[in-house]
Design a protein around this motif. Structure first.
Motif, PDB file in Angstrom:
ATOM      1  N   PRO A   1       0.798  -1.234   0.000  1.00 31.91           N
ATOM      2  CA  PRO A   1       0.000   0.000   0.000  1.00 31.91           C
ATOM      3  C   PRO A   1       0.831   1.284   0.000  1.00 31.91           C
ATOM      4  CG  PRO A   1      -0.929  -1.578   1.544  1.00 31.91           C
ATOM      5  CD  PRO A   1       0.375  -2.160   1.044  1.00 31.91           C
ATOM      6  N   ASP A   2       1.916   1.322   0.769  1.00 35.24           N
ATOM      7  CA  ASP A   2       2.715   2.546   0.852  1.00 35.24           C
ATOM      8  C   ASP A   2       3.551   2.819  -0.395  1.00 35.24           C
ATOM      9  OD1 ASP A   2       4.353   0.370   1.437  1.00 35.24           O
ATOM     10  OD2 ASP A   2       5.569   1.465   2.895  1.00 35.24           O
ATOM     11  N   GLU A   3       3.636   1.860  -1.309  1.00 37.81           N
ATOM     12  CA  GLU A   3       4.364   2.059  -2.563  1.00 37.81           C
ATOM     13  C   GLU A   3       3.496   2.734  -3.633  1.00 37.81           C
ATOM     14  OE1 GLU A   3       7.418  -1.714  -2.591  1.00 37.81           O
ATOM     15  OE2 GLU A   3       5.344  -2.089  -3.191  1.00 37.81           O
ATOM     16  N   LEU A   4       2.207   2.798  -3.400  1.00 35.31           N
ATOM     17  CA  LEU A   4       1.278   3.347  -4.390  1.00 35.31           C
ATOM     18  C   LEU A   4       1.094   4.839  -4.153  1.00 35.31           C
ATOM     19  CD1 LEU A   4      -1.223   0.379  -4.175  1.00 35.31           C
ATOM     20  CD2 LEU A   4       0.421   0.833  -6.010  1.00 35.31           C
ATOM     21  N   LYS A   5       1.437   5.636  -5.154  1.00 28.60           N
ATOM     22  CA  LYS A   5       1.405   7.102  -5.048  1.00 28.60           C
ATOM     23  C   LYS A   5       0.396   7.680  -6.031  1.00 28.60           C
ATOM     24  CE  LYS A   5       4.941   6.886  -2.256  1.00 28.60           C
ATOM     25  NZ  LYS A   5       4.641   6.666  -0.871  1.00 28.60           N
ATOM     26  N   GLU A   6      -0.428   8.572  -5.545  1.00 24.51           N
ATOM     27  CA  GLU A   6      -1.463   9.208  -6.366  1.00 24.51           C
ATOM     28  C   GLU A   6      -0.874   9.888  -7.598  1.00 24.51           C
ATOM     29  OE1 GLU A   6      -4.503  12.864  -5.663  1.00 24.51           O
ATOM     30  OE2 GLU A   6      -4.274  11.458  -3.985  1.00 24.51           O
ATOM     31  N   THR A   7       0.281  10.519  -7.459  1.00 23.87           N
ATOM     32  CA  THR A   7       0.892  11.214  -8.598  1.00 23.87           C
ATOM     33  C   THR A   7       1.242  10.237  -9.726  1.00 23.87           C
ATOM     34  OG1 THR A   7       3.052  11.058  -7.505  1.00 23.87           O
ATOM     35  CG2 THR A   7       1.833  13.135  -7.235  1.00 23.87           C
ATOM     36  N   ALA A   8       1.611   9.014  -9.371  1.00 20.37           N
ATOM     37  CA  ALA A   8       1.943   8.016 -10.397  1.00 20.37           C
ATOM     38  C   ALA A   8       0.709   7.656 -11.228  1.00 20.37           C
ATOM     39  CB  ALA A   8       2.523   6.766  -9.745  1.00 20.37           C
ATOM     40  N   TYR A   9      -0.455   7.639 -10.605  1.00 22.92           N
ATOM     41  CA  TYR A   9      -1.681   7.333 -11.340  1.00 22.92           C
ATOM     42  C   TYR A   9      -1.997   8.456 -12.327  1.00 22.92           C
ATOM     43  CZ  TYR A   9      -2.394   3.401  -8.270  1.00 22.92           C
ATOM     44  OH  TYR A   9      -2.237   2.218  -7.616  1.00 22.92           O
ATOM     45  N   ALA A  10      -1.881   9.689 -11.886  1.00 22.76           N
ATOM     46  CA  ALA A  10      -2.133  10.827 -12.781  1.00 22.76           C
ATOM     47  C   ALA A  10      -1.144  10.815 -13.946  1.00 22.76           C
ATOM     48  CB  ALA A  10      -2.036  12.136 -12.006  1.00 22.76           C
ATOM     49  N   GLU A  11       0.125  10.521 -13.654  1.00 23.86           N
ATOM     50  CA  GLU A  11       1.137  10.457 -14.711  1.00 23.86           C
ATOM     51  C   GLU A  11       0.834   9.347 -15.716  1.00 23.86           C
ATOM     52  OE1 GLU A  11       4.922  10.108 -12.722  1.00 23.86           O
ATOM     53  OE2 GLU A  11       4.651  12.039 -11.718  1.00 23.86           O
ATOM     54  N   LYS A  12       0.401   8.193 -15.226  1.00 22.93           N
ATOM     55  CA  LYS A  12       0.094   7.054 -16.114  1.00 22.93           C
ATOM     56  C   LYS A  12      -1.108   7.407 -17.004  1.00 22.93           C
ATOM     57  CE  LYS A  12       1.293   3.102 -15.736  1.00 22.93           C
ATOM     58  NZ  LYS A  12       2.300   2.233 -16.351  1.00 22.93           N
TER      59      LYS A  12
END
Length: 183
Positions: free
Chosen positions: A36-47
């Motif tokens: 869970p702590d490896e998942l970052k909201e910014t990475a989703y927006a970037e993807k």
């Protein structure tokens, strides 16, 4: 009666919801590869931004609430692999299990693929014990290609096996102008 879903492209504004859903699922060891702590909201927006022109990032909504999402992306930028895409994520959010959101997403992904004449193969990895996901993929024509024993190591020291599955685009119908062999 099976429920209807609105399938649409993911928006950058969806990133927080998608990240939170995957964090909840990742709390169960082995459900996702990430913690869970490896998942970052910014990475989703970037993807979502990165796939706008080269891939397919979809969400499934029921009554205006996102209940699932799926990501289909190129494997590599190499010309020899341009025909291969990977199903990077197929996530049915907590509480929507067993309601056919996964089927709705997969159907929409394959419809998108049919509009992309260059895509001939889709690859994915799925945990061996995730029988519901495996059945879904098999239902849509994915076949088992291999297994990766001890690929995922859990915090307790145990391991999970990943299975490699692939889907192949149907061959185009034979052209009526194809020369016939003499009898």
């Amino acid at each position: 009666m099976h429920k209807k879903y609105h399938i649409r492209p993911a928006l950058e504004a969806d990133a927080a919801i998608l990240c939170a859903a995957e964090r909840r699922i990742a709390e169960t060891p082995g459900r996702l590869v990430s913690h869970p702590d490896e998942l970052k909201e910014t990475a989703y927006a970037e993807k979502i931004r990165a796939l706008a022109d080269i891939g397919c990032y979809l969400v499934a909504e029921k009554d205006g609430v996102i209940v699932g999402h799926a990501v289909l992306e190129p494997v590599a930028s190499r010309l020899s692999l341009a025909h291969v895409y990977t199903l990077g994520s197929m996530v049915v959010h907590s509480g929507a299990d067993g309601q056919r959101a996964g089927s709705a997403l997969m159907r929409a992904l394959l419809q998108w693929v049919q509009q992309q004449s260059h895509i001939e193969r889709i690859e994915l990895r799925v945990r061996e014990q995730n029988t519901a996901a495996r059945r879904l993929y098999e239902k849509f024509g994915f076949v088992l290609e291999g297994r990766f024993d001890k690929r995922i190591k859990l915090a307790d020291g145990s391991y999970l096996t990943d299975l490699m599955m692939a889907w192949f685009a149907p061959l185009p119908p034979a052209s009526s102008t194809t020369p016939q062999r003499p009898a």
